[in-house]
Design an enzyme around this catalytic site. Structure first.
Site, short mmCIF file in Angstrom:
data_model
loop_
_atom_site.label_atom_id
_atom_site.label_comp_id
_atom_site.label_asym_id
_atom_site.label_seq_id
_atom_site.Cartn_x
_atom_site.Cartn_y
_atom_site.Cartn_z
N GLU A 1 0.84 -1.21 0.00
CA GLU A 1 0.00 0.00 0.00
C GLU A 1 0.87 1.25 0.00
O GLU A 1 0.53 2.26 -0.64
CB GLU A 1 -0.92 -0.01 1.22
CG GLU A 1 -2.02 -1.06 1.16
CD GLU A 1 -2.95 -0.84 -0.01
OE1 GLU A 1 -3.45 0.29 -0.19
OE2 GLU A 1 -3.18 -1.80 -0.77
N TRP B 1 1.85 1.60 -3.44
CA TRP B 1 0.78 2.18 -4.26
C TRP B 1 0.78 3.70 -4.14
O TRP B 1 0.60 4.42 -5.13
CB TRP B 1 -0.56 1.61 -3.85
CG TRP B 1 -1.74 2.16 -4.60
CD1 TRP B 1 -2.63 3.09 -4.18
CD2 TRP B 1 -2.14 1.81 -5.94
NE1 TRP B 1 -3.56 3.36 -5.16
CE2 TRP B 1 -3.28 2.57 -6.25
CE3 TRP B 1 -1.63 0.92 -6.90
CZ2 TRP B 1 -3.93 2.48 -7.48
CZ3 TRP B 1 -2.30 0.83 -8.12
CH2 TRP B 1 -3.43 1.60 -8.39
N TRP C 1 -20.77 11.36 -19.47
CA TRP C 1 -21.05 11.56 -18.05
C TRP C 1 -22.33 12.39 -17.89
O TRP C 1 -22.62 13.28 -18.68
CB TRP C 1 -19.90 12.32 -17.38
CG TRP C 1 -18.56 11.66 -17.44
CD1 TRP C 1 -17.47 12.08 -18.15
CD2 TRP C 1 -18.14 10.48 -16.75
NE1 TRP C 1 -16.40 11.23 -17.95
CE2 TRP C 1 -16.78 10.23 -17.10
CE3 TRP C 1 -18.77 9.59 -15.87
CZ2 TRP C 1 -16.06 9.16 -16.61
CZ3 TRP C 1 -18.05 8.51 -15.38
CH2 TRP C 1 -16.73 8.30 -15.74
N ASN D 1 -10.67 3.30 3.61
CA ASN D 1 -10.28 3.01 2.23
C ASN D 1 -11.33 2.18 1.49
O ASN D 1 -11.64 2.45 0.33
CB ASN D 1 -8.94 2.28 2.21
CG ASN D 1 -8.46 2.02 0.79
OD1 ASN D 1 -8.27 2.95 0.01
ND2 ASN D 1 -8.31 0.75 0.42
N TRP E 1 -15.68 11.49 -12.67
CA TRP E 1 -14.79 11.28 -11.53
C TRP E 1 -14.18 12.58 -11.04
O TRP E 1 -13.83 12.71 -9.85
CB TRP E 1 -13.67 10.29 -11.88
CG TRP E 1 -12.75 10.74 -12.99
CD1 TRP E 1 -12.86 10.47 -14.32
CD2 TRP E 1 -11.56 11.54 -12.86
NE1 TRP E 1 -11.84 11.04 -15.04
CE2 TRP E 1 -11.02 11.71 -14.16
CE3 TRP E 1 -10.91 12.13 -11.79
CZ2 TRP E 1 -9.86 12.44 -14.41
CZ3 TRP E 1 -9.74 12.86 -12.03
CH2 TRP E 1 -9.23 13.01 -13.32
N TRP F 1 -9.06 8.11 -7.84
CA TRP F 1 -10.34 8.37 -8.51
C TRP F 1 -10.32 7.82 -9.93
O TRP F 1 -11.32 7.22 -10.38
CB TRP F 1 -10.66 9.87 -8.52
CG TRP F 1 -11.45 10.25 -7.31
CD1 TRP F 1 -11.00 10.87 -6.18
CD2 TRP F 1 -12.84 9.97 -7.09
NE1 TRP F 1 -12.03 11.00 -5.27
CE2 TRP F 1 -13.16 10.47 -5.80
CE3 TRP F 1 -13.84 9.37 -7.84
CZ2 TRP F 1 -14.45 10.37 -5.26
CZ3 TRP F 1 -15.12 9.26 -7.32
CH2 TRP F 1 -15.41 9.75 -6.04
#
Length: 481
Positions: free
Chosen positions: A283, A286, A314, A349, A367, A390
């Site tokens: 993580e 990441w 969208w 999370n 987004w 996102w």
């Protein structure tokens, strides 16, 4: 403790998103010159990151600046906080005090890097140096490249390469710092009023104050507590939204109160090969991948990485967007997540993935609307992590989840909030419900709802979209591409 040196010309240490003394290469380089230091922070609305940082992050920033000032005072110095365009502030400060060099850490956001380049040129015209170090990431973004010298686009390959070389070793804070004097009149017209960083009327930060400690020792103490008590169960516990199974280190990392290299090193020193420690390291990797990606893909914050989604139809619905922001969608697990965010400046999370998927898939809202809302409400706002996550959940980014992977909110709640504790905490009007009725009140009988004091459309909203209908609409839009 420090001494004083009034004979040698000073150097400036410019703190940015690195509000600490531990593992601060720029600080060590400044100290190594033997010149006295002027420590400064510039609140700069003229670069992209500062212009968009929201109220929650500013609340955190006020505490982080106070904590840094206290650390500097323990060495006999202080922190000068200024406001304005750094391209004007830094040259003027350097001229006022006769500084010879400005030291700072490199940044990854394109607007900030461009500003640094302009500052190099502007300071050089005045005979002032500008020395930049890498100290806010695990490795220099150019260190991890493919065999063909391209940036990695897939996390698993990046993570394998990063593990092979490891993080740069952290450095300790200096034992002594020599400071130059700070007069009350120095740049008086540019001083930052730090009180204006906190909300006053209305004061919406009570939940944040109750949820977070923002002081110089808090980051390391949270890290040590996590490593000692929670790390071994992290692989499984991190997904359960009602449990304290996550590290809660993100705001300390985002503000730079805690160094990612220090976090990596603490885990490495433990020598823990357990699943929890390894998942946590991934993580952290990441997070590094987000910084790396923003460095190599400057448009990450505002443009689909996958150009296919430039044509995505969208929806524009202020009504639906506002319902999502306020935690009034009628889908309990989504509403719980959004209310946790509003009250504490943070969201679990797993809840972030559920809320993000609901916005971009079930509501089919861009987004970028979600990214902007999180930017304003997260105490751990970071432009790289926020944008990449996102784009990941929306399916538009690097190494993204495919768009047709649509989280079912009620199944997620059943799996990761099995007792309904998370929903009841943040959506108390449903507190007397349980089981499926708590997760899907629209499917509960009138008798069950009445006995729990719930009236849909009155005490709690009806869903703003049916989950099957929202899913089909999203898949249809995707197929139309």
């Amino acid at each position: 403790m420090s001494g004083r040196n009034v004979e040698r010309k000073p150097v400036i240490l410019w703190f940015r998103h690195d509000l600490r003394l531990d593992d601060h290469p720029a600080l060590l380089s400044a100290v190594a010159t033997g010149h006295p230091l002027m420590c400064v922070y510039v609140f700069d609305p003229c670069v992209e990151r500062s212009a968009v940082e929201g109220g929650a992050y500013r609340w955190w920033l006020r505490g982080a600046l106070a904590a840094l000032r206290k650390q500097l005072q323990s060495y006999g110095g202080t922190l000068l906080t200024l406001a304005g365009d750094a391209q004007d502030v830094l040259p003027r400060l350097a001229a006022e005090i006769g500084a010879v060099t400005v030291f700072a850490h490199q940044r990854v956001l394109a607007a900030e890097r461009a500003q640094d380049q302009r500052l190099v040129e502007k300071l050089a015209q005045c005979g002032i140096g500008f020395q930049l170090e890498w100290g806010t990431v695990l490795r220099h973004p150019q260190d991890i490249l493919t065999k063909d010298r391209y940036a990695y686009r897939v996390y698993t390959a990046f993570w394998k390469a990063l593990r092979a070389v490891g993080a740069e070793a952290p450095v300790s804070a200096p034992q002594e710092i020599v400071f130059c004097g700070l007069s009350a009149s120095l740049l008086a017209d540019m001083r930052l009023n730090e009180e204006r960083l906190r909300p006053v009327v209305p004061d919406w930060a009570a939940g944040m104050r109750a949820s977070w400690r923002v002081d110089g020792k808090a980051g390391m103490q949270v890290l040590e507590a996590f490593v000692n008590d929670l790390c071994c169960d992290y692989a499984k516990a991190r997904d359960y939204m009602a449990r304290e199974g996550t590290s809660r280190l993100s705001p300390y990392l985002a503000s730079g109160m805690l160094s990612p290299r220090r976090v990596w090193d603490v885990l490495a020193q433990r020598g823990d090969d357990g699943e929890g420690a390894q998942v946590f390291l991934s993580e952290l990797g990441w997070r590094e991948f987000a910084q790396y990606t923003l460095f190599h893909v400057p448009s990450l914050s505002y443009e689909n990485v996958n150009p296919k989604f430039h044509a995505m139809p969208w929806r524009r619905s202020e009504q639906d967007l506002t319902a999502w922001q306020r935690g009034q969608t009628g889908v309990p697990i989504v509403d719980a997540a959004m209310r946790q965010l509003w009250q504490t400046g943070w969201m679990h999370n797993r809840a972030r993935m559920i809320a993000g998927s609901f916005l971009t898939k079930h509501l089919l809202i861009d987004w970028r609307e979600g990214e902007a809302w999180f930017r304003d409400t997260l105490v751990d706002y970071d432009p790289a992590s926020n944008a990449m996550n996102w784009q990941w959940v929306a399916g538009t980014g690097i190494d993204a989840a495919p768009f047709f992977r649509i989280f079912n909110p009620t199944l997620q709640a059943e799996k990761f909030d099995p007792d309904g504790e998370y929903i009841r905490r943040w959506v108390p009007e449903l507190g007397a419900l349980s089981g499926k009725a708590l997760r899907e009140p629209w499917n509960a009988s009138v008798t069950v709802l009445r006995s729990a004091g719930v009236e849909l459309g009155q005490t709690y909203p009806r869903p703003i979209v049916g989950l099957p209908e929202g899913r089909e609409r999203a898949l249809g839009a995707f197929k139309a591409l």
